[in-house]
Write an enzyme that holds these catalytic residues in place. Structure first.
Site, PDB file in Angstrom:
ATOM      1  CG  ASP A 120       2.884  -9.027   4.074  1.00 44.54           C
ATOM      2  OD1 ASP A 120       3.987  -8.651   3.641  1.00 44.54           O
ATOM      3  OD2 ASP A 120       2.055  -9.641   3.376  1.00 44.54           O
ATOM      4  CG  HIS A 155       1.240  -6.086  -2.295  1.00 42.21           C
ATOM      5  ND1 HIS A 155       0.938  -7.421  -2.362  1.00 42.21           N
ATOM      6  CD2 HIS A 155       2.508  -6.015  -1.841  1.00 42.21           C
ATOM      7  CE1 HIS A 155       1.991  -8.126  -1.976  1.00 42.21           C
ATOM      8  NE2 HIS A 155       2.952  -7.299  -1.659  1.00 42.21           N
TER       9      HIS A 155
END
Length: 486
Positions: free
Chosen positions: A255, A186
């Site tokens: 993702d 992230h």
């Protein structure tokens, strides 16, 4: 005429896009894109309001034709969207792994599907099939069933079997395995510092087991495997080709493309094109709240348009062949049709509190510590994968006592609980515990992360809870009341 003006091509492009959105109902821009062939959406905690708003949103999503593919991150334990406000009431993967009851894991899978379907989501973004082999791992940790491929494989299969039996699709993640990393994708680009032989022996078997069990979807990881080249797996034809070689013919889902590993390297738009060329089918675009206060009021539309327009431009300049899109859309539509026809099963009956207590292990002796208690929370920031507010864990354990954080002064008296989640290796949290131990040798540590390795016990009695959830915090509070003898 460019691709942007070709309705058929735009429908093909929309057929591989999976955005998040702002608000608790379908905004006008998203309704238009759904009418123009959008594959579906991903729901996040900010989309789920009160019961009436949830029912209205679910009905609106189900009312669109052709059927939509609607995803949600619902793992139990630390990661929940449906119960984000108060914390999950379902066991997490690490808890299920240590209890090691496959029937129980399957039952939890059924319940995860039930709560997801209740808000209109028919794809559960789980189970996590990562083998957590790096104790420093900041993003997987207790989201994994454990540290061995055999354990993770059998529980991942049990969970996906439960999810499917309740009428939803399971999406195992994060291929080829995010468990041996010490960076969070992230925020940065992780690289696996292991050889291909170890990857094949330790990290791929759970994914192979899921493929053999007929899993509907697999989510990619934004991680670099050096022997497969410089591109992260999401954008890497070697990596996704390896997944297809395992016999998987379902939907490969990326993702989120707004994660820093992609956004700050090639960018979400270029990354979307590369992912399609590599073999991905469905592009998870973003959680538009990830930027926090920096997010624009129309962040969802901006991020969607960036990806949509990049793909349209790639069609115009020939970078992206139309047949690549056609194959991806065919897989996504096949999944949507399968879910439309899949019957919904019954929910499962099990006592989550019993599971949470059974998953707790203790180093040392825990003397009774009736509330109220002072909780000193020294945990770092949560990964963006965890959407729930962590305050409920502190408050539940404190049971009416004070909550202190970080470098706050250590109180000299009263029951003191030190809350940690990353003490497997030397670091800030471990050093803070050592400092507290010198001042308050009567304190107790509650570890909601991965337990420490044998021989690396902390200098204070430690209760290893294996999840930061409402279910787990309640079990911890009850055990602190009575204490635990050796």
């Amino acid at each position: 005429m460019g691709a942007i003006d070709d309705r058929a091509l735009r429908a093909l492009v929309n057929g591989v896009l999976w955005p998040g959105f702002l608000g608790r109902s379908v905004p006008e821009w998203l309704r238009d894109e759904l009418d123009a062939g959008l594959a579906g959406v991903v729901l996040f905690a900010h989309n789920l309001g009160d019961e009436g708003e949830r029912m209205s949103l679910a009905a609106e999503l189900r009312g669109h034709r052709p059927p939509l593919v609607v995803g949600i991150d619902e793992e139990g334990g630390n990661v929940t969207r449906v119960e984000a406000a108060a914390g999950s009431t379902l066991p997490g993967a690490a808890q299920l792994g240590v209890v090691d009851d496959l029937a129980l894991t399957e039952a939890v899978g059924r319940e995860l599907a039930r709560v997801s379907l209740s808000v209109g989501a028919n794809v559960v973004l789980g189970p996590v099939a990562d083998v957590n082999t790096d104790p420093r791992n900041p993003v997987i940790g207790v989201r994994s069933f454990g540290e061995t491929p055999e354990l993770v494989a059998r529980h991942a299969v049990a969970a996906l079997r439960g999810i499917r039996s309740s009428g939803a699709a399971a999406c195992v993640k994060h291929f080829p395995g995010h468990g041996d990393t010490h960076l969070d994708s992230h925020h940065s680009m992780p690289e696996l510092a292991i050889g291909l032989d170890e990857l094949e022996r330790v990290h791929l078997p759970p994914f192979q087991a899921a493929v053999d069990a007929g899993v509907d979807a697999v989510m990619t990881a934004h991680i670099i495997v050096p022997e497969w080249g410089e591109q992260p797996a999401t954008l890497n034809p070697v990596a996704l080709g390896r997944l297809r070689a395992m016999g998987f013919d379902g939907v490969i889902i990326t993702d989120a493309l707004d994660m820093a590993a992609v956004r700050e390297s090639v960018g979400a738009g270029a990354g979307a094109v590369q992912a399609l060329l590599a073999g991905a089918d469905l592009l998870c675009i973003s959680n538009p709240t990830n930027l926090g206060a920096e997010a624009a009021i129309d962040q969802d539309v901006r991020e969607f348009r960036e990806v949509q327009h990049a793909i349209l431009a790639a069609l115009d300049d020939g970078t992206l062949p139309v047949d690549v899109l056609e194959r991806a859309v065919a897989r996504v539509r096949r999944l949507a049709a399968t879910l439309e026809a899949r019957e919904r099963g019954e929910s499962s009956s099990f006592d989550g509190a019993v599971v949470a207590r059974a998953a707790i292990t203790v180093d040392g002796v825990i003397a009774p510590a009736p509330g109220p208690r002072t909780v000193l929370d020294v945990r770092g920031r949560s990964t963006l994968a965890v959407a729930s507010d962590r305050d409920y864990v502190e408050a539940t354990i404190a049971d009416g006592g004070d909550v202190l954080r970080g470098d706050a002064a250590v109180p000299g008296s009263g029951s003191l609980i030190v809350l940690v989640d990353s003490v497997g290796t030397d670091g800030v949290q471990r050093r803070r515990v050592e400092n507290v131990a010198r001042m308050r040798p009567d304190a107790v540590v509650v570890n909601v992360g991965v337990p420490v390795a044998p021989g690396a016990a902390l200098p204070l009695p430690t209760l290893h809870a294996r999840a930061a959830s409402r279910l787990t915090a309640t079990a911890v509070r009850e055990l602190l009341e009575t204490g635990i003898s050796a």
